[in-house]
Scaffold this active site. Structure first.
Site, PDB file in Angstrom:
ATOM      1  N   HIS A 271       0.927  -1.196  -0.141  1.00 21.70           N
ATOM      2  CA  HIS A 271      -0.152  -0.056   0.084  1.00 21.70           C
ATOM      3  C   HIS A 271       0.837   1.075  -0.113  1.00 21.70           C
ATOM      4  O   HIS A 271       1.901   1.439   0.549  1.00 21.70           O
ATOM      5  CB  HIS A 271      -0.930   0.123   1.001  1.00 21.70           C
ATOM      6  CG  HIS A 271      -0.496   0.172   2.698  1.00 21.70           C
ATOM      7  ND1 HIS A 271      -0.033   1.131   3.200  1.00 21.70           N
ATOM      8  CD2 HIS A 271      -0.206  -0.923   3.421  1.00 21.70           C
ATOM      9  CE1 HIS A 271       0.306   0.985   4.337  1.00 21.70           C
ATOM     10  NE2 HIS A 271       0.085  -0.300   4.646  1.00 21.70           N
ATOM     11  N   ASP A 283       6.161   0.679   6.906  1.00 24.41           N
ATOM     12  CA  ASP A 283       4.766   0.785   6.522  1.00 24.41           C
ATOM     13  C   ASP A 283       3.924   1.621   5.623  1.00 24.41           C
ATOM     14  O   ASP A 283       3.741   2.740   5.901  1.00 24.41           O
ATOM     15  CB  ASP A 283       4.070   0.779   7.870  1.00 24.41           C
ATOM     16  CG  ASP A 283       2.400   0.412   7.767  1.00 24.41           C
ATOM     17  OD1 ASP A 283       2.168  -0.258   6.770  1.00 24.41           O
ATOM     18  OD2 ASP A 283       1.803   0.596   8.524  1.00 24.41           O
ATOM     19  N   GLU A 316      -5.222   2.092   2.362  1.00 22.34           N
ATOM     20  CA  GLU A 316      -4.932   0.881   3.258  1.00 22.34           C
ATOM     21  C   GLU A 316      -5.334   1.255   4.629  1.00 22.34           C
ATOM     22  O   GLU A 316      -6.235   0.853   5.416  1.00 22.34           O
ATOM     23  CB  GLU A 316      -3.907   0.055   3.083  1.00 22.34           C
ATOM     24  CG  GLU A 316      -3.832  -1.190   4.049  1.00 22.34           C
ATOM     25  CD  GLU A 316      -3.515  -1.201   5.293  1.00 22.34           C
ATOM     26  OE1 GLU A 316      -4.003  -2.093   6.173  1.00 22.34           O
ATOM     27  OE2 GLU A 316      -2.863  -0.173   5.854  1.00 22.34           O
ATOM     28  N   GLU A 317      -4.605   2.532   5.004  1.00 25.76           N
ATOM     29  CA  GLU A 317      -4.705   2.734   6.593  1.00 25.76           C
ATOM     30  C   GLU A 317      -6.095   3.226   6.881  1.00 25.76           C
ATOM     31  O   GLU A 317      -6.456   3.127   7.825  1.00 25.76           O
ATOM     32  CB  GLU A 317      -3.502   3.904   6.911  1.00 25.76           C
ATOM     33  CG  GLU A 317      -2.159   3.482   6.553  1.00 25.76           C
ATOM     34  CD  GLU A 317      -1.624   2.423   7.737  1.00 25.76           C
ATOM     35  OE1 GLU A 317      -2.397   1.967   8.211  1.00 25.76           O
ATOM     36  OE2 GLU A 317      -0.251   2.118   7.373  1.00 25.76           O
ATOM     37  N   ASP A 343       3.153  -6.377   3.689  1.00 28.40           N
ATOM     38  CA  ASP A 343       2.501  -5.463   4.405  1.00 28.40           C
ATOM     39  C   ASP A 343       2.812  -5.717   5.968  1.00 28.40           C
ATOM     40  O   ASP A 343       1.965  -5.406   6.875  1.00 28.40           O
ATOM     41  CB  ASP A 343       0.895  -4.902   4.324  1.00 28.40           C
ATOM     42  CG  ASP A 343       0.546  -3.669   5.089  1.00 28.40           C
ATOM     43  OD1 ASP A 343       1.504  -2.967   5.448  1.00 28.40           O
ATOM     44  OD2 ASP A 343      -0.676  -3.479   5.341  1.00 28.40           O
ATOM     45  N   HIS A 415       3.489   2.990  12.382  1.00 27.94           N
ATOM     46  CA  HIS A 415       2.822   4.280  12.692  1.00 27.94           C
ATOM     47  C   HIS A 415       3.206   5.245  13.648  1.00 27.94           C
ATOM     48  O   HIS A 415       2.640   5.958  14.495  1.00 27.94           O
ATOM     49  CB  HIS A 415       1.252   3.670  13.360  1.00 27.94           C
ATOM     50  CG  HIS A 415       0.611   2.839  12.549  1.00 27.94           C
ATOM     51  ND1 HIS A 415      -0.829   2.400  12.809  1.00 27.94           N
ATOM     52  CD2 HIS A 415       0.548   2.503  11.221  1.00 27.94           C
ATOM     53  CE1 HIS A 415      -1.193   1.715  11.959  1.00 27.94           C
ATOM     54  NE2 HIS A 415      -0.482   1.622  10.966  1.00 27.94           N
TER      55      HIS A 415
END
Length: 456
Positions: A271, A283, A316-317, A343, A415
């Protein structure tokens, strides 16, 4: 000696195969070896994180990432490059601060959770109601937290397979909703993280109508100690954000065309979007880099029979890319040979799960032989989750694979502001590419029908 033994296993699988399969085994090994010394994946990850950085859906950075994706595909020789636009809800962070104002003043390190609302202008100040587990919060009756800031400090366990994340995930995703049901005016949660820094970790949450934020792990423990002293703990929270119900988003794809247009297509990718504190390296620039480089390297031993399509999924997030991709390609699902997503960062692949019933097919034997020296377990179990962005395709019936990466350190970074390029180990990144490239090469150059194998 251990490496020699692993090479011997690979050689024995090759010797036992019939002639056509031996040819595929030999080229799969050649693809593996080329991938281990190739720098394409690193160059892709470096380019995306350096030239674009963090990539929130609906942001100017995502617009630039879209153009970057098209240019990258074309530069690497991919064909049929497409940008598929869709709309999806998007949340944007504003100014955020939190501090303990009594009994002992402390500044707290927070990051707002996706879909959080703003505090009233000037912020809000309220007493803390702290729960050391999510279950303790759920045990409270409705109305019992009226006027309080609910805080949950459940601890995430470090694990190779990332299962610790799933175990505590509900306290971030649903905690604010449950706190609001019980009258809370705001919600704070210990970051879903395995680190010990004062860098909080953000992530998505269900809309709850109250401000919601993640605390750094040391600050969550600080609040535990303050509450344990028996005096009321009061926090001032100030958060601003905005929400767009329909923001532009993009699924961008490129193909390595096969020689037989009727042989089906393999779909893989990562992603493109990320959260905003870091530069979205593990990520998921890593996943973009791994699958893009693997697809290109899969064809390094000559033309492929089947087409490989790499997709850079655009939301995606905050959600939406899986549904949008399925809607645009629902008539193509029957021609999808296999799908998969990378991912879980850039940690080495330690286990693969292949579609049900396919382990003994000559193509998968060739693949297994190629990856034997890479210290990868080939599970006897079928895959369980191919990735958020392929979930729609899987639900529609597409066969899928699951390549499990070592997530022992992933949630130190995930994140957070620490999700940056320097955390990617080039050797581990190359090992990922070697596994994916070997799989794509064998599946694209064989007659394997994963649906048929599953039904045997």
């Amino acid at each position: 000696m251990r490496n020699l033994a692993l090479l011997a296993v690979s050689a024995s699988l090759l010797a036992a195969a019939p002639a056509a399969a031996q040819d595929l085994s030999a080229t799969a090994v050649a693809v593996r070896d080329k991938a281990l010394s190739d720098s394409t994946a690193w160059e892709i990850a470096e380019s995306l994180t350096t030239e674009i950085g963090g990539r929130m859906v609906g942001s100017p950075e995502m617009e630039r990432a879209k153009d970057w994706s098209v240019a990258t595909f074309k530069r690497l020789g991919f064909q049929n490059v497409k940008v598929e636009t869709f709309t999806t809800p998007a949340w944007f962070r504003g100014q955020e601060s939190a501090e303990v104002v009594g009994p002992h003043p402390h500044k707290l390190h927070i990051l707002g959770l996706g879909r959080s609302v703003s505090t009233p202008k000037g912020g809000l100040t309220a007493e803390v109601a702290l729960f050391r587990t999510y279950e303790e919060l759920l045990a409270q009756p409705e109305g019992s937290l009226k006027g309080k800031i609910a805080v949950v400090t459940g601890v995430m366990t470090r694990s190779q397979d990332g299962s610790g994340y799933g175990a505590v995930g509900p306290q971030r995703r649903s905690g604010a909703v449950e706190a609001a049901k019980r009258g809370a005016v705001a919600y704070l949660v210990r970051s879903l993280s395995t680190d010990d820094t004062r860098l909080p970790h953000t992530g998505g949450a269900q809309p709850a109508g109250i401000p919601a934020a993640a605390l750094s792990t040391p600050d969550a423990e600080l609040l535990e100690r303050l509450v344990a002293r028996g005096k009321p703990v009061t926090i001032k929270l100030n958060m601003t954000s905005r929400f767009e119900p329909k923001a532009p988003a993009y699924n961008i794809s490129g193909e390595i065309p096969g020689t037989d247009p009727n042989a089906g297509v393999l779909i893989v990718g990562g992603h493109l979007d990320s959260w905003d504190p870091g530069t979205g390296a593990v990520d998921d620039a890593a996943g973009i880099a791994i699958t893009t480089a693997a697809a290109k390297l899969a064809a390094s031993q000559g033309p492929l029979k089947r087409t490989i399509r790499v997709v850079m999924w655009g939301s995606e997030e905050q959600g939406g890319s899986s549904e949008a991709y399925l809607a645009a390609h629902k008539d193509e699902v029957a021609q999808m040979v296999v799908v998969g997503e990378s991912d879980s960062g850039a940690g080495r692949v330690w286990q693969v799960r292949l579609p049900k019933g396919s382990l003994e097919h000559p193509a998968m034997k060739a693949f297994r032989g190629a990856i034997a020296p890479l210290k990868v377990i080939v599970s006897r179990e079928a895959p369980r989750f191919g990735g958020a962005d392929v979930s729609g395709l899987v639900g529609a019936g597409a066969p899928f694979v699951e390549f499990e990466q070592d997530a022992s350190r992933y949630f130190d970074l995930h994140h957070s502001a620490d999700d940056t390029l320097d955390k990617i180990d080039p050797a581990e990144l190359s090992q990922n590419v070697a596994v994916w490239a070997s799989f794509l090469h064998t599946a694209a150059n064989s007659e394997i029908d994963f649906r048929k194998e599953a039904g045997r």
